[in-house]
Design a protein around this motif. Sequence first.
Motif, PDB file in Angstrom:
ATOM      1  N   ARG A  60      72.102  58.231  -5.826  1.00 23.65           N
ATOM      2  CA  ARG A  60      71.781  57.904  -4.432  1.00 23.65           C
ATOM      3  C   ARG A  60      72.913  57.212  -3.672  1.00 23.65           C
ATOM      4  NH1 ARG A  60      67.237  53.264  -5.509  1.00 23.65           N
ATOM      5  NH2 ARG A  60      68.688  51.884  -6.561  1.00 23.65           N
ATOM      6  N   ARG A  61      73.827  56.588  -4.379  1.00 28.62           N
ATOM      7  CA  ARG A  61      74.947  55.966  -3.655  1.00 28.62           C
ATOM      8  C   ARG A  61      76.168  56.886  -3.612  1.00 28.62           C
ATOM      9  NH1 ARG A  61      73.087  52.080  -6.643  1.00 28.62           N
ATOM     10  NH2 ARG A  61      71.728  50.582  -5.651  1.00 28.62           N
ATOM     11  N   SER A  62      75.995  58.108  -4.049  1.00 27.49           N
ATOM     12  CA  SER A  62      77.141  59.029  -4.083  1.00 27.49           C
ATOM     13  C   SER A  62      76.976  60.085  -2.995  1.00 27.49           C
ATOM     14  CB  SER A  62      77.217  59.703  -5.456  1.00 27.49           C
ATOM     15  OG  SER A  62      76.240  60.723  -5.535  1.00 27.49           O
ATOM     16  N   GLU A  63      77.978  60.953  -2.920  1.00 28.43           N
ATOM     17  CA  GLU A  63      77.926  62.070  -1.963  1.00 28.43           C
ATOM     18  C   GLU A  63      77.208  63.270  -2.584  1.00 28.43           C
ATOM     19  OE1 GLU A  63      79.736  62.344   1.142  1.00 28.43           O
ATOM     20  OE2 GLU A  63      79.801  60.157   0.933  1.00 28.43           O
ATOM     21  N   ILE A  64      76.825  63.144  -3.849  1.00 28.94           N
ATOM     22  CA  ILE A  64      76.226  64.296  -4.543  1.00 28.94           C
ATOM     23  C   ILE A  64      74.715  64.313  -4.300  1.00 28.94           C
ATOM     24  CG2 ILE A  64      75.909  65.416  -6.802  1.00 28.94           C
ATOM     25  CD1 ILE A  64      78.447  63.868  -7.714  1.00 28.94           C
ATOM     26  N   ALA A  65      74.224  65.468  -3.883  1.00 26.94           N
ATOM     27  CA  ALA A  65      72.782  65.604  -3.621  1.00 26.94           C
ATOM     28  C   ALA A  65      72.092  66.124  -4.877  1.00 26.94           C
ATOM     29  CB  ALA A  65      72.575  66.567  -2.460  1.00 26.94           C
ATOM     30  N   TRP A  66      70.770  66.109  -4.881  1.00 24.55           N
ATOM     31  CA  TRP A  66      70.034  66.608  -6.036  1.00 24.55           C
ATOM     32  C   TRP A  66      68.876  67.481  -5.566  1.00 24.55           C
ATOM     33  CZ3 TRP A  66      70.679  61.691  -4.405  1.00 24.55           C
ATOM     34  CH2 TRP A  66      69.550  61.007  -3.930  1.00 24.55           C
ATOM     35  N   GLY A  67      68.295  68.170  -6.512  1.00 22.59           N
ATOM     36  CA  GLY A  67      67.235  69.081  -6.104  1.00 22.59           C
ATOM     37  C   GLY A  67      66.389  69.535  -7.272  1.00 22.59           C
ATOM     38  N   THR A  68      65.486  70.479  -6.963  1.00 21.83           N
ATOM     39  CA  THR A  68      64.572  71.019  -7.964  1.00 21.83           C
ATOM     40  C   THR A  68      64.884  72.509  -8.175  1.00 21.83           C
ATOM     41  OG1 THR A  68      62.900  71.737  -6.373  1.00 21.83           O
ATOM     42  CG2 THR A  68      62.768  69.456  -7.116  1.00 21.83           C
ATOM     43  N   GLN A  69      64.296  73.048  -9.222  1.00 20.42           N
ATOM     44  CA  GLN A  69      64.568  74.448  -9.571  1.00 20.42           C
ATOM     45  C   GLN A  69      63.447  75.383  -9.132  1.00 20.42           C
ATOM     46  OE1 GLN A  69      65.132  74.234 -13.802  1.00 20.42           O
ATOM     47  NE2 GLN A  69      66.549  72.514 -13.618  1.00 20.42           N
ATOM     48  N   ASP A  70      62.418  74.791  -8.522  1.00 17.99           N
ATOM     49  CA  ASP A  70      61.255  75.562  -8.096  1.00 17.99           C
ATOM     50  C   ASP A  70      60.408  74.613  -7.254  1.00 17.99           C
ATOM     51  OD1 ASP A  70      59.411  77.687  -7.980  1.00 17.99           O
ATOM     52  OD2 ASP A  70      58.281  76.917  -9.696  1.00 17.99           O
ATOM     53  N   ILE A  71      59.360  75.124  -6.652  1.00 18.70           N
ATOM     54  CA  ILE A  71      58.417  74.298  -5.901  1.00 18.70           C
ATOM     55  C   ILE A  71      57.122  75.092  -5.770  1.00 18.70           C
ATOM     56  CG2 ILE A  71      58.731  75.011  -3.461  1.00 18.70           C
ATOM     57  CD1 ILE A  71      59.004  71.432  -4.782  1.00 18.70           C
ATOM     58  N   SER A  72      56.015  74.407  -5.533  1.00 23.43           N
ATOM     59  CA  SER A  72      54.769  75.149  -5.352  1.00 23.43           C
ATOM     60  C   SER A  72      54.750  75.849  -3.985  1.00 23.43           C
ATOM     61  CB  SER A  72      53.583  74.183  -5.437  1.00 23.43           C
ATOM     62  OG  SER A  72      52.389  74.892  -5.182  1.00 23.43           O
ATOM     63  N   ALA A  73      54.055  76.965  -3.951  1.00 22.43           N
ATOM     64  CA  ALA A  73      53.872  77.665  -2.668  1.00 22.43           C
ATOM     65  C   ALA A  73      52.740  77.018  -1.866  1.00 22.43           C
ATOM     66  CB  ALA A  73      53.559  79.132  -2.922  1.00 22.43           C
ATOM     67  N   HIS A  74      52.025  76.068  -2.495  1.00 25.97           N
ATOM     68  CA  HIS A  74      50.879  75.435  -1.843  1.00 25.97           C
ATOM     69  C   HIS A  74      51.219  74.009  -1.407  1.00 25.97           C
ATOM     70  CE1 HIS A  74      48.602  78.767  -3.440  1.00 25.97           C
ATOM     71  NE2 HIS A  74      49.176  78.527  -4.594  1.00 25.97           N
ATOM     72  N   ASN A  75      50.479  73.518  -0.435  1.00 25.16           N
ATOM     73  CA  ASN A  75      50.732  72.150   0.056  1.00 25.16           C
ATOM     74  C   ASN A  75      50.178  71.084  -0.881  1.00 25.16           C
ATOM     75  OD1 ASN A  75      52.229  72.557   2.379  1.00 25.16           O
ATOM     76  ND2 ASN A  75      50.397  73.175   3.516  1.00 25.16           N
ATOM     77  N   SER A  76      48.916  71.263  -1.290  1.00 26.85           N
ATOM     78  CA  SER A  76      48.298  70.323  -2.223  1.00 26.85           C
ATOM     79  C   SER A  76      46.994  70.957  -2.685  1.00 26.85           C
ATOM     80  CB  SER A  76      48.004  68.976  -1.545  1.00 26.85           C
ATOM     81  OG  SER A  76      46.992  69.150  -0.576  1.00 26.85           O
ATOM     82  N   GLY A  77      46.351  70.355  -3.677  1.00 30.29           N
ATOM     83  CA  GLY A  77      45.050  70.893  -4.089  1.00 30.29           C
ATOM     84  C   GLY A  77      44.969  71.138  -5.576  1.00 30.29           C
ATOM     85  N   ALA A  78      44.005  71.955  -5.962  1.00 26.80           N
ATOM     86  CA  ALA A  78      43.717  72.196  -7.369  1.00 26.80           C
ATOM     87  C   ALA A  78      44.671  73.254  -7.928  1.00 26.80           C
ATOM     88  CB  ALA A  78      42.265  72.645  -7.516  1.00 26.80           C
ATOM     89  N   TYR A  79      45.903  72.846  -8.163  1.00 19.38           N
ATOM     90  CA  TYR A  79      46.921  73.756  -8.702  1.00 19.38           C
ATOM     91  C   TYR A  79      47.556  73.069  -9.909  1.00 19.38           C
ATOM     92  CZ  TYR A  79      46.122  76.000  -4.265  1.00 19.38           C
ATOM     93  OH  TYR A  79      45.519  76.608  -3.198  1.00 19.38           O
ATOM     94  N   THR A  80      46.820  73.035 -10.995  1.00 20.86           N
ATOM     95  CA  THR A  80      47.235  72.296 -12.190  1.00 20.86           C
ATOM     96  C   THR A  80      48.658  72.655 -12.610  1.00 20.86           C
ATOM     97  OG1 THR A  80      44.951  72.226 -12.905  1.00 20.86           O
ATOM     98  CG2 THR A  80      46.616  71.826 -14.605  1.00 20.86           C
ATOM     99  N   GLY A  81      49.446  71.639 -12.794  1.00 24.22           N
ATOM    100  CA  GLY A  81      50.809  71.849 -13.288  1.00 24.22           C
ATOM    101  C   GLY A  81      51.841  72.071 -12.214  1.00 24.22           C
ATOM    102  N   GLU A  82      51.409  72.222 -10.970  1.00 25.84           N
ATOM    103  CA  GLU A  82      52.393  72.508  -9.922  1.00 25.84           C
ATOM    104  C   GLU A  82      52.894  71.234  -9.252  1.00 25.84           C
ATOM    105  OE1 GLU A  82      52.314  75.800  -7.552  1.00 25.84           O
ATOM    106  OE2 GLU A  82      50.945  76.959  -8.790  1.00 25.84           O
ATOM    107  N   VAL A  83      54.046  71.348  -8.620  1.00 25.07           N
ATOM    108  CA  VAL A  83      54.661  70.216  -7.917  1.00 25.07           C
ATOM    109  C   VAL A  83      54.894  70.654  -6.476  1.00 25.07           C
ATOM    110  CG1 VAL A  83      56.711  68.739  -7.796  1.00 25.07           C
ATOM    111  CG2 VAL A  83      55.774  69.378 -10.035  1.00 25.07           C
TER     112      VAL A  83
END
Length: 263
Positions: A60-83
């Motif tokens: 967080r104190r560097s110029e390097i950003a971070w990220g994820t390798q996937d994401i859920s297609a849904h906003n929230s709800g009963a989607y076990t295991g999703e982020v």
Amino acid sequence: MSQVSRDKLVIGNWKMHGGKDENQRRLDALLRHAPERTHGVQIGICVPFPYLAQTEQALRRSEIAWGTQDISAHNSGAYTGEVSATMAADFGVRYVIVGHSERRSLHLESLATIARKARRALESGMTPVVCVGETLEERETERTKEVVSSQVAGILDEIPENLWLKLVFAYEPVWAIGTGRTASPAQAQEVHAHIRELLSSRFTECVRVPILYGGSVKAMNAPDLFGEADVDGALVGGASLDSIEFAAICIAAADRASLISAS
Ligand code: PGA
């Protein structure tokens, strides 16, 4: 094709590798070896979900950003295991890889799902890195441009036009991922120029959308790939696990960016 200057962008994809101690060593090494002169270059690392907090803390104190390798297609709800995208955004995520070929082939992700994932990332203020690319069979039957065109169109059709400029595309020929078989700079340039044309035919400003190359990028082949007019950087898998090698790829991008700004 284009004369517009775009920053270089190098994103690492750790895939399902690492562990707390190993990550810490990798992140520390990255901070030590990444180029100090990052003008014209952006760097990001996409880590497995459980390590987002650790990565945020380290970078967080560097110029390097971070990220994820996937994401859920849904906003929230009963989607076990999703982020969800909002969960990832809570950890300061900037980049979200969507539609990686490993997700498309192993998890049968459709183009519609990938487009929805890209949209969720954008709605949460993050940058989707949308992977497109042909299989070996599609290349050998000369369908590369047709396949890539329909992948790009499927994304643009789902994303509101005012968000197009926030997209990043990664051309990743499936036959080059993790195989040690890189597309030649000329092969990469041909497809990148095609994607650039597709984007700018929809909206001229889209000439600014970064198009990364991915597939067995190493410190040795990076300078030649970055020398191509429409290759704006790289999505790096295997080589991002070695922080010194990954930093060398970032330095090659920085060198290219400084050559362009001097010309
Ligand atoms: P690779 O992977 O660099 O190991 O070929 C690229 C990717 O999967 O994004």
